[in-house]
Design a protein around this motif. Structure first.
Motif, PDB file in Angstrom:
ATOM      1  N   MET A  75       0.687 -40.210  24.759  1.00 25.56           N
ATOM      2  CA  MET A  75       1.779 -39.298  24.439  1.00 25.56           C
ATOM      3  C   MET A  75       1.469 -37.837  24.806  1.00 25.56           C
ATOM      4  O   MET A  75       2.310 -37.157  25.385  1.00 25.56           O
ATOM      5  CB  MET A  75       2.154 -39.394  22.955  1.00 25.56           C
ATOM      6  N   PRO A  76       0.263 -37.322  24.483  1.00 28.59           N
ATOM      7  CA  PRO A  76      -0.024 -35.930  24.837  1.00 28.59           C
ATOM      8  C   PRO A  76       0.092 -35.670  26.333  1.00 28.59           C
ATOM      9  O   PRO A  76       0.472 -34.574  26.743  1.00 28.59           O
ATOM     10  CB  PRO A  76      -1.459 -35.733  24.340  1.00 28.59           C
ATOM     11  N   ARG A  77      -0.245 -36.690  27.168  1.00 34.75           N
ATOM     12  CA  ARG A  77      -0.145 -36.496  28.604  1.00 34.75           C
ATOM     13  C   ARG A  77       1.303 -36.401  29.059  1.00 34.75           C
ATOM     14  O   ARG A  77       1.598 -35.840  30.118  1.00 34.75           O
ATOM     15  CB  ARG A  77      -0.842 -37.649  29.324  1.00 34.75           C
ATOM     16  N   LEU A  78       2.211 -36.985  28.295  1.00 33.88           N
ATOM     17  CA  LEU A  78       3.624 -36.959  28.652  1.00 33.88           C
ATOM     18  C   LEU A  78       4.238 -35.582  28.425  1.00 33.88           C
ATOM     19  O   LEU A  78       5.143 -35.172  29.154  1.00 33.88           O
ATOM     20  CB  LEU A  78       4.384 -38.018  27.843  1.00 33.88           C
ATOM     21  N   GLN A  79       3.728 -34.851  27.447  1.00 37.84           N
ATOM     22  CA  GLN A  79       4.382 -33.613  27.042  1.00 37.84           C
ATOM     23  C   GLN A  79       4.460 -32.550  28.133  1.00 37.84           C
ATOM     24  O   GLN A  79       5.521 -31.944  28.305  1.00 37.84           O
ATOM     25  CB  GLN A  79       3.707 -33.051  25.786  1.00 37.84           C
ATOM     26  N   PRO A  80       3.378 -32.260  28.897  1.00 41.36           N
ATOM     27  CA  PRO A  80       3.520 -31.245  29.953  1.00 41.36           C
ATOM     28  C   PRO A  80       4.563 -31.617  31.001  1.00 41.36           C
ATOM     29  O   PRO A  80       5.356 -30.763  31.422  1.00 41.36           O
ATOM     30  CB  PRO A  80       2.103 -31.172  30.548  1.00 41.36           C
ATOM     31  N   SER A  81       4.584 -32.880  31.415  1.00 36.43           N
ATOM     32  CA  SER A  81       5.575 -33.311  32.402  1.00 36.43           C
ATOM     33  C   SER A  81       6.982 -33.216  31.833  1.00 36.43           C
ATOM     34  O   SER A  81       7.929 -32.796  32.521  1.00 36.43           O
ATOM     35  CB  SER A  81       5.290 -34.755  32.842  1.00 36.43           C
ATOM     36  N   LEU A  82       7.124 -33.599  30.572  1.00 35.64           N
ATOM     37  CA  LEU A  82       8.429 -33.503  29.922  1.00 35.64           C
ATOM     38  C   LEU A  82       8.861 -32.048  29.797  1.00 35.64           C
ATOM     39  O   LEU A  82      10.034 -31.712  30.015  1.00 35.64           O
ATOM     40  CB  LEU A  82       8.369 -34.160  28.544  1.00 35.64           C
ATOM     41  N   ALA A  83       7.927 -31.161  29.476  1.00 36.63           N
ATOM     42  CA  ALA A  83       8.242 -29.736  29.356  1.00 36.63           C
ATOM     43  C   ALA A  83       8.680 -29.157  30.694  1.00 36.63           C
ATOM     44  O   ALA A  83       9.601 -28.330  30.759  1.00 36.63           O
ATOM     45  CB  ALA A  83       7.034 -28.977  28.814  1.00 36.63           C
ATOM     46  N   LEU A  84       8.031 -29.581  31.770  1.00 36.78           N
ATOM     47  CA  LEU A  84       8.437 -29.116  33.104  1.00 36.78           C
ATOM     48  C   LEU A  84       9.833 -29.633  33.442  1.00 36.78           C
ATOM     49  O   LEU A  84      10.673 -28.880  33.972  1.00 36.78           O
ATOM     50  CB  LEU A  84       7.427 -29.575  34.145  1.00 36.78           C
ATOM     51  N   GLY A  85      10.108 -30.896  33.124  1.00 36.19           N
ATOM     52  CA  GLY A  85      11.432 -31.437  33.354  1.00 36.19           C
ATOM     53  C   GLY A  85      12.507 -30.699  32.565  1.00 36.19           C
ATOM     54  O   GLY A  85      13.604 -30.437  33.068  1.00 36.19           O
ATOM     55  N   ILE A  86      12.194 -30.342  31.326  1.00 36.49           N
ATOM     56  CA  ILE A  86      13.130 -29.585  30.490  1.00 36.49           C
ATOM     57  C   ILE A  86      13.396 -28.217  31.112  1.00 36.49           C
ATOM     58  O   ILE A  86      14.546 -27.737  31.128  1.00 36.49           O
ATOM     59  CB  ILE A  86      12.565 -29.448  29.068  1.00 36.49           C
ATOM     60  N   THR A  87      12.358 -27.593  31.648  1.00 40.73           N
ATOM     61  CA  THR A  87      12.520 -26.276  32.280  1.00 40.73           C
ATOM     62  C   THR A  87      13.464 -26.359  33.471  1.00 40.73           C
ATOM     63  O   THR A  87      14.379 -25.539  33.613  1.00 40.73           O
ATOM     64  CB  THR A  87      11.154 -25.738  32.732  1.00 40.73           C
ATOM     65  N   LEU A  88      13.254 -27.347  34.322  1.00 37.89           N
ATOM     66  CA  LEU A  88      14.109 -27.498  35.510  1.00 37.89           C
ATOM     67  C   LEU A  88      15.547 -27.827  35.104  1.00 37.89           C
ATOM     68  O   LEU A  88      16.504 -27.310  35.702  1.00 37.89           O
ATOM     69  CB  LEU A  88      13.552 -28.586  36.417  1.00 37.89           C
ATOM     70  N   LEU A  89      15.706 -28.675  34.088  1.00 35.96           N
ATOM     71  CA  LEU A  89      17.048 -29.024  33.629  1.00 35.96           C
ATOM     72  C   LEU A  89      17.731 -27.815  32.985  1.00 35.96           C
ATOM     73  O   LEU A  89      18.943 -27.615  33.151  1.00 35.96           O
ATOM     74  CB  LEU A  89      16.978 -30.188  32.641  1.00 35.96           C
ATOM     75  N   ALA A  90      16.965 -26.996  32.272  1.00 32.31           N
ATOM     76  CA  ALA A  90      17.528 -25.784  31.669  1.00 32.31           C
ATOM     77  C   ALA A  90      18.026 -24.822  32.743  1.00 32.31           C
ATOM     78  O   ALA A  90      19.076 -24.176  32.582  1.00 32.31           O
ATOM     79  CB  ALA A  90      16.486 -25.104  30.791  1.00 32.31           C
ATOM     80  N   LEU A  91      17.296 -24.729  33.846  1.00 29.20           N
ATOM     81  CA  LEU A  91      17.749 -23.888  34.963  1.00 29.20           C
ATOM     82  C   LEU A  91      19.055 -24.423  35.543  1.00 29.20           C
ATOM     83  O   LEU A  91      19.983 -23.649  35.839  1.00 29.20           O
ATOM     84  CB  LEU A  91      16.668 -23.843  36.043  1.00 29.20           C
ATOM     85  N   LEU A  92      19.161 -25.741  35.677  1.00 24.56           N
ATOM     86  CA  LEU A  92      20.398 -26.344  36.179  1.00 24.56           C
ATOM     87  C   LEU A  92      21.554 -26.064  35.228  1.00 24.56           C
ATOM     88  O   LEU A  92      22.678 -25.775  35.679  1.00 24.56           O
ATOM     89  CB  LEU A  92      20.199 -27.851  36.352  1.00 24.56           C
ATOM     90  N   VAL A  93      21.311 -26.125  33.926  1.00 19.03           N
ATOM     91  CA  VAL A  93      22.368 -25.846  32.950  1.00 19.03           C
ATOM     92  C   VAL A  93      22.857 -24.404  33.077  1.00 19.03           C
ATOM     93  O   VAL A  93      24.064 -24.137  33.003  1.00 19.03           O
ATOM     94  CB  VAL A  93      21.864 -26.132  31.521  1.00 19.03           C
ATOM     95  N   VAL A  94      21.943 -23.470  33.283  1.00 18.08           N
ATOM     96  CA  VAL A  94      22.334 -22.068  33.461  1.00 18.08           C
ATOM     97  C   VAL A  94      23.232 -21.916  34.687  1.00 18.08           C
ATOM     98  O   VAL A  94      24.271 -21.233  34.639  1.00 18.08           O
ATOM     99  CB  VAL A  94      21.086 -21.175  33.588  1.00 18.08           C
ATOM    100  N   LEU A  95      22.858 -22.560  35.783  1.00 19.08           N
ATOM    101  CA  LEU A  95      23.650 -22.453  37.005  1.00 19.08           C
ATOM    102  C   LEU A  95      25.006 -23.142  36.856  1.00 19.08           C
ATOM    103  O   LEU A  95      26.029 -22.627  37.335  1.00 19.08           O
ATOM    104  CB  LEU A  95      22.873 -23.060  38.174  1.00 19.08           C
ATOM    105  N   LEU A  96      25.030 -24.299  36.200  1.00 14.46           N
ATOM    106  CA  LEU A  96      26.305 -24.971  35.965  1.00 14.46           C
ATOM    107  C   LEU A  96      27.200 -24.148  35.044  1.00 14.46           C
ATOM    108  O   LEU A  96      28.426 -24.113  35.226  1.00 14.46           O
ATOM    109  CB  LEU A  96      26.065 -26.357  35.366  1.00 14.46           C
ATOM    110  N   GLY A  97      26.595 -23.489  34.059  1.00  6.49           N
ATOM    111  CA  GLY A  97      27.378 -22.616  33.190  1.00  6.49           C
ATOM    112  C   GLY A  97      27.993 -21.471  33.966  1.00  6.49           C
ATOM    113  O   GLY A  97      29.156 -21.091  33.738  1.00  6.49           O
ATOM    114  N   ALA A  98      27.211 -20.893  34.897  1.00  6.96           N
ATOM    115  CA  ALA A  98      27.744 -19.811  35.727  1.00  6.96           C
ATOM    116  C   ALA A  98      28.880 -20.310  36.608  1.00  6.96           C
ATOM    117  O   ALA A  98      29.916 -19.642  36.761  1.00  6.96           O
ATOM    118  CB  ALA A  98      26.625 -19.229  36.583  1.00  6.96           C
ATOM    119  N   TYR A  99      28.712 -21.508  37.175  1.00  9.08           N
ATOM    120  CA  TYR A  99      29.765 -22.063  38.022  1.00  9.08           C
ATOM    121  C   TYR A  99      31.035 -22.331  37.207  1.00  9.08           C
ATOM    122  O   TYR A  99      32.154 -22.065  37.668  1.00  9.08           O
ATOM    123  CB  TYR A  99      29.277 -23.357  38.671  1.00  9.08           C
ATOM    124  N   THR A 100      30.848 -22.846  36.003  1.00 13.33           N
ATOM    125  CA  THR A 100      32.002 -23.086  35.128  1.00 13.33           C
ATOM    126  C   THR A 100      32.725 -21.778  34.832  1.00 13.33           C
ATOM    127  O   THR A 100      33.965 -21.721  34.841  1.00 13.33           O
ATOM    128  CB  THR A 100      31.535 -23.736  33.811  1.00 13.33           C
TER     129      THR A 100
END
Length: 332
Positions: A1-26
């Protein structure tokens, strides 16, 4: 489980960036009220057949779907973090609280008819989510001992991040009040003379709840004053970024310094081109994305400088600043 957390955190960061851009487009496509209810659309989990303004409705719903996926991943990360260390590492739990509040702001954006106060807070919340997600990712990595740094440089880095936050808020206020294309010239504001700019009423935090703000309700002079206030804020921010970059450069940290300068100048150019060309959607999205990238750069620099201060407090000898991977690499 601890090994999963950094990869999951990176995925969350990239998805958060996509949400910001989609919000701007909306926002820039006028799709904020594409679905008049929340969380569904005309009482459905998707856009029903025959719904008016179907394109705007789908734009809004895609934004909600991606934001909902972000909520699921952040919840998973918070659960993993809780199982691992409880309250000793609250970063993931804080991120979950911020994302939950973001969902409420998304609901209020619809129910309050894109009230500028809520829309601007929603933008700030999105960038805050992105920065917290990236900071959490960096803290999950094993860090080497950093070099020392003068306190004044740390204070300047914090000031730069604060100034960027203010500028992002002004940019959100410009966008939600439809003032981005109101000044299609440089250095003035087109047909609106400097003497006619209404700075005092440009930021009306007391705008009432009730009317639809989908097209903005400020007058011409107020919008012009707001636009020029955003330009003046950009000049102030560039000065602060230049001072921070010079301080980093003098410490031998050339790549972070150059990255900050280039990101700041790119933001200024994108902003001016957007104004001169009547805010085309690609430029507007690039401007929003540039602000997000600049925020990540400043979070990275602040993270590094804070690690340096902690190492100095422990009396550790200077070492290389940070290991990879990170957004920036050290100068040789």
């Amino acid at each position: 489980m601890p090994r999963l957390q950094p990869s999951l955190a990176l995925g969350i960061t990239l998805l958060a960036l996509l949400v910001v851009l989609l919000g701007a487009y909306t926002r820039v496509t006028g799709s904020g009220l594409g679905c008049p209810d929340w969380p569904g659309c005309y009482g459905s989990i998707g856009v029903p057949d025959g719904a008016p303004a179907a394109v705007q409705a789908w734009t809004e719903m895609i934004h909600r779907y991606v934001a909902g996926s972000l909520m699921v991943l952040v919840t998973l990360q918070a659960w993993l973090s809780w199982r691992r260390s409880g309250w000793r590492e609250p970063a993931a739990l804080i991120l979950l609280a911020v994302v939950t509040f973001q969902a409420m702001l998304g609901m209020w954006t619809v129910t309050l008819k894109v009230w500028p106060q809520v829309v601007t807070l929603h933008l700030l919340g999105g960038v805050t989510t992105l920065c917290l997600a990236y900071l959490h990712f960096r803290r999950l990595q094993a860090n080497a001992r950093p070099t020392g740094s003068p306190p004044r440089l740390r204070h300047l880095a914090w000031l730069a991040l604060l100034a960027l936050g203010v500028q992002i808020a002004l940019g959100g206020w410009v966008s939600t009040n439809h003032a981005g294309a109101i000044c299609p010239s440089m250095p003035g504001c087109g047909a609106v003379a400097w003497s006619a700019l209404d700075f005092s009423n440009a930021v009306q935090l007391g705008q009432p709840v009730g009317p639809s703000y989908l097209a903005g309700n400020l007058g011409l002079n107020e919008r012009a004053g707001l636009h020029m206030l955003h330009r003046l804020g950009a000049v102030a921010l560039l000065v602060i970024l230049a001072a921070l970059a010079w301080g980093l450069y003098r410490r031998g940290l050339r790549r972070p310094a150059v990255a900050i300068v280039l990101a700041g100048l790119a933001q200024a150019v994108l902003g001016l081109l957007g104004a001169l060309l009547a805010t085309p959607i690609p430029l507007t999205l690039a401007h929003t994305g540039g602000a997000a990238v600049l925020a990540l750069l400043l979070v990275e620099v602040n993270h590094r400088l804070n690690l340096a201060a902690q190492a100095a407090d422990r009396g550790e000898a200077p070492a290389r600043w940070l290991p990879r991977p990170s957004l920036l690499r050290d100068a040789p």
